[in-house]
Every structure is written in C-alpha cells, then in structure tokens.
Scaffold this active site. Structure first.
Site: not given
Ligand code: DX5
Ligand code: ZN
Length: 225
Positions: A8, A33, A35, A37, A66, A68, A137, A145, A173, A175, A195-196
């Site tokens: 991500s 990926h 995101d 938002m 994705h 949101m 999710m 994170g 997706d 953690g 992501g992280s």
């Molecule tokens: C959460 C996002 C994820 C997120 C994942 O709302 O949809 O894609 O960035 O990040 P990590 O891998 O750090 O949980």
């Molecule tokens: Zn996502």
C-alpha cells in the site's frame, strides 16, 4: 500457489510517489495498492483520481485501487480512466451492489468488494459471479500501521468455502507482517496488502523493500495449505 504482494502506497513518501512505486516494483511486488479515502466513510483523507493518473505511468504491474469513499458510484469512471486495473468498493455503502460491480466490469476493470471487519460474508451471497476479488479488511479502514484483527481469519476460511471453484482472489488488507501473513495464507489468502511492513515510514532503499516483501511472501507461502 504463489502469494501476491500488493504494497500500500499509503505508507510511502508522498513527496516521491513515482520513485516509491518504481522501487517496490524493482523490489519484486506483484500489485500496487492505492488506498482512496474520503474523510467521511473513513476518518482520513488521501488521494483521488488525479494522483492515480499521475502515478499510472510509473506502474508496470497492476494498479489495485481500494475505494473507501461514500458515495463511490459517481467516481468509478474517473478511477477507471485514471488507469485502475482493479477497483474494489465497500458493500456497506453500496445499496445497489450488483449494479455497481457490473459497471466496474463494464468500464474494463476487475471488480472487487472490501468487507469491513464487522461485515458478514453473506452480504456477497448473491453477487459472487460479479466478483474478481474480495478484500478482507483485517483492520478497521482508515489508517496504516494498525494491529491485525485475528477475528478475520475465520472470515477468510468462510469466503474460501463460498468461492469454491470460482476464479475469485482473496486479498487481505491491514496489519499484515511476516508474523500475520502465515495466519491468513493458511486460511486461504491469495493476495496480501502491506503498507507499513513494506514501506516502514517510506523513503528507504530498494533493497530494504525487497527484503520486506520477501519476508512477507516467504512466511505466507510456507503456511499455505
Ligand atoms: C487501511 C488500508 C490499508 C492500509 C494497510 O485502511 O486499506 O491498505 O494502508 O496498512 P498496514 O499494512 O500498515 O496495516
Ligand atoms: Zn487498502
């Protein structure tokens, strides 16, 4: 089967997105990926179709978008025109889910749904044949994170059974780390978003991203049933 890794870019250095994307692809990721938002459906604001269009030339693999956002229907076309390969939407904000998924495919994209942790799998029962992927999710969407929600492992198993022999990928997706990857891979995940655990705080060497991707992929593949 090999596990796909979709880092991500939410955790990338936003001042250098083109570079950060080229780096994760050189580091061996399968998808990218994105995101999106809106500060309304989720408590954070990120990027829109304009940024997707700008980063598209830097993506050689797959732009995995994705959404949101609420509403998403008015924006589907803009993301498709910005070059999205995959568009996933949340059924929690789509009363006409069947039609919304149909339109995404008509726009030439793969269609996906993303299920919040509290959303049951049976919401998909009557749209299975409209789906190319399902995002489970494993955090409440909004931020990178966060800690992985173990309650979602059972959901992955249930979806795997619902999918049967259909050609639908299960993407997980939130953690995802080398510690949680085996749990979801064993349950049936095909694509892991991270992501992280890939980017850290962003702006790192390609070799660091390659090691992070490899660690997640290997941990997941070792646990596949
Ligand atoms: C959460 C996002 C994820 C997120 C994942 O709302 O949809 O894609 O960035 O990040 P990590 O891998 O750090 O949980
Ligand atoms: Zn996502």
């Amino acid at each position: 089967m090999s596990i796909k890794i979709s880092p991500s870019i939410l955790s990338a250095d936003f001042a250098n997105l083109g570079h950060e994307i080229r780096a994760i692809e050189e580091a061996g990721c399968d998808w990218v990926h994105v995101d999106v938002m809106d500060g309304h459906f989720v408590p954070n604001l990120t990027i829109g179709p304009g940024v997707c269009k700008a980063i598209r030339p830097h993506i050689k693999t797959v732009m995995d978008v994705h959404l949101m956002i609420e509403p998403a229907d008015p924006f589907r076309k803009a993301f498709a025109e910005a070059g999205a390969d995959n568009i996933s939407i949340h059924p929690e904000v789509h009363p006409h889910l069947d039609r919304s998924l149909q339109v995404i495919r008509d726009l030439g994209c793969k269609a996906g749904v993303a299920l919040n942790p509290s959303t049951p799998v049976n919401i998909l029962e009557n749209v299975m044949d409209r789906l190319d992927m399902i995002i489970v999710m494993s955090v409440n969407p909004g931020f990178g994170g966060q800690s992985f929600l173990h309650s979602q492992i059972q959901k992955i198993r249930a979806l795997k059974a619902m999918i049967g022999d259909r050609d639908i990928l299960i993407e997980v997706d939130g953690g995802i780390t080398p510690t949680t990857a085996p749990l979801v891979a064993e349950a049936g995940a095909d694509v892991l978003v991270a992501g992280s655990a890939v980017y850290g705080k962003g702006g790192q060497e390609t070799s660091v991203y390659a090691a992070n991707i490899k660690a997640i992929r290997e941990a997941g593949e070792a646990a596949q049933s």
